[in-house]
Scaffold this active site. Sequence first.
Site, short mmCIF file in Angstrom:
data_model
loop_
_atom_site.label_atom_id
_atom_site.label_comp_id
_atom_site.label_asym_id
_atom_site.label_seq_id
_atom_site.Cartn_x
_atom_site.Cartn_y
_atom_site.Cartn_z
N ASP A 197 2.72 2.69 1.42
CA ASP A 197 3.18 1.06 0.81
C ASP A 197 1.63 0.41 1.16
O ASP A 197 1.96 -0.34 0.18
CB ASP A 197 4.04 0.66 1.63
N GLY A 198 1.20 0.20 2.47
CA GLY A 198 -0.03 -0.59 2.46
C GLY A 198 -1.15 -0.33 1.25
O GLY A 198 -2.07 -0.88 0.61
N ARG B 142 -2.12 -2.55 -1.98
CA ARG B 142 -3.46 -2.85 -1.69
C ARG B 142 -4.15 -2.36 -3.97
O ARG B 142 -4.63 -3.22 -4.11
CB ARG B 142 -4.26 -2.21 -1.12
N ASN C 249 6.04 -8.12 -3.92
CA ASN C 249 7.86 -6.95 -3.37
C ASN C 249 7.73 -8.73 -3.28
O ASN C 249 8.64 -8.67 -3.59
CB ASN C 249 6.70 -6.55 -1.72
N ARG D 251 9.68 -20.14 19.02
CA ARG D 251 9.95 -21.43 18.79
C ARG D 251 10.30 -20.51 17.42
O ARG D 251 10.57 -20.16 16.62
CB ARG D 251 9.35 -22.26 18.44
N THR E 64 13.64 -3.59 -1.73
CA THR E 64 13.42 -2.75 -0.56
C THR E 64 12.69 -2.66 0.19
O THR E 64 12.95 -1.58 0.90
CB THR E 64 13.56 -1.49 -1.74
N TYR F 110 10.62 -6.10 2.60
CA TYR F 110 11.02 -6.78 3.58
C TYR F 110 12.40 -7.09 3.44
O TYR F 110 13.26 -7.70 4.32
CB TYR F 110 9.80 -8.32 3.50
#
Length: 323
Positions: free
Chosen positions: A99-100, A104, A173, A184, A214, A216
């Site tokens: 996917d990465g 790209r 995406n 925090r 589909t 994050y």
Amino acid sequence: MTTSQAASQATTATGAGEREAAADGRRTVFLLAHTGRPAAIRSAELVVQGLLRCGIGVRVLAEEAADLPLPSEVELVETGPGRPDVLEGCELLVVLGGDGTLLRGAEFARRSGVPMLGVNLGRVGFLAEAERDDLDKVVDRVVTRAYEVEERMTLDVAVLTDGHVVHTDWALNEASVEKAARERLLEVVTEVDGRPVSRFGGDGVVCATPTGSTAYAFSAGGPVVWPEVEALLMVPISAHALFAKPLVTAPDSVLAVEVQPQTPNGVLWCDGRRTVELPAGARVEVRRGAVPVRLARLHHASFTDRLVAKFALPVAGWRGAPH
């Protein structure tokens, strides 16, 4: 977009690519691979050999050439300010990786307008059109131009401080506003079309396209949206609030996330690849992108079948509609 409109776009886009490639009589394909994976290196070697054997030129980034077993016929190009688009004159961008790597590749595809054909060498690979075992088929379809091209919606993203735009970006995406400090919560107010929706503390907010539903957004609890549906998604991440539900808005809506003044700094991520710090009080606006990403498609299988296959969903016992 209706199915008929999508088909029309696909046919038109493919024809345009053929005309561009035929202008000087040469055909060139750009190859992008995850050179850190042995499987990608071997796959790249097979694709390059297959294309060259059929008389199609191959272009590769010079920075990746040292890691790939490339014959001398392969054209090497360098990226950088002042240099021409590395995909200029190419009819297709073939991407080998997970996917990465596909995201790209989408950066190159969006900038040039050249369609991207992804071969998945990772785990899920929703952007990919083929798997590692399909390399022979991929080469054959490229050679015969037996593919269609569809356009996928993108996002245009702007970061504002004190009412001034200080950063712009884009995403295929999602654009996610997240807390920078693990210990925090990030306090935000969400907005749709100029009207406030909810204030809450949490890990952040994901603004996504149907393509990113589909990715994050899915992990954050958002809905799966079919690619043919034109819409924008806003999905809270681990929100501490009574009402912090995923929202699906019109494609022309403007989504905004305001980081509250008293909260710690946040961070903006675009497709998990490009990031910028968000000071307290920053505002992030997300709208439909002006430039889509073009994807080459080899199959006419429904998105439902793709969803079942990618997530290995249990469908035993399904009988289907009576004939």
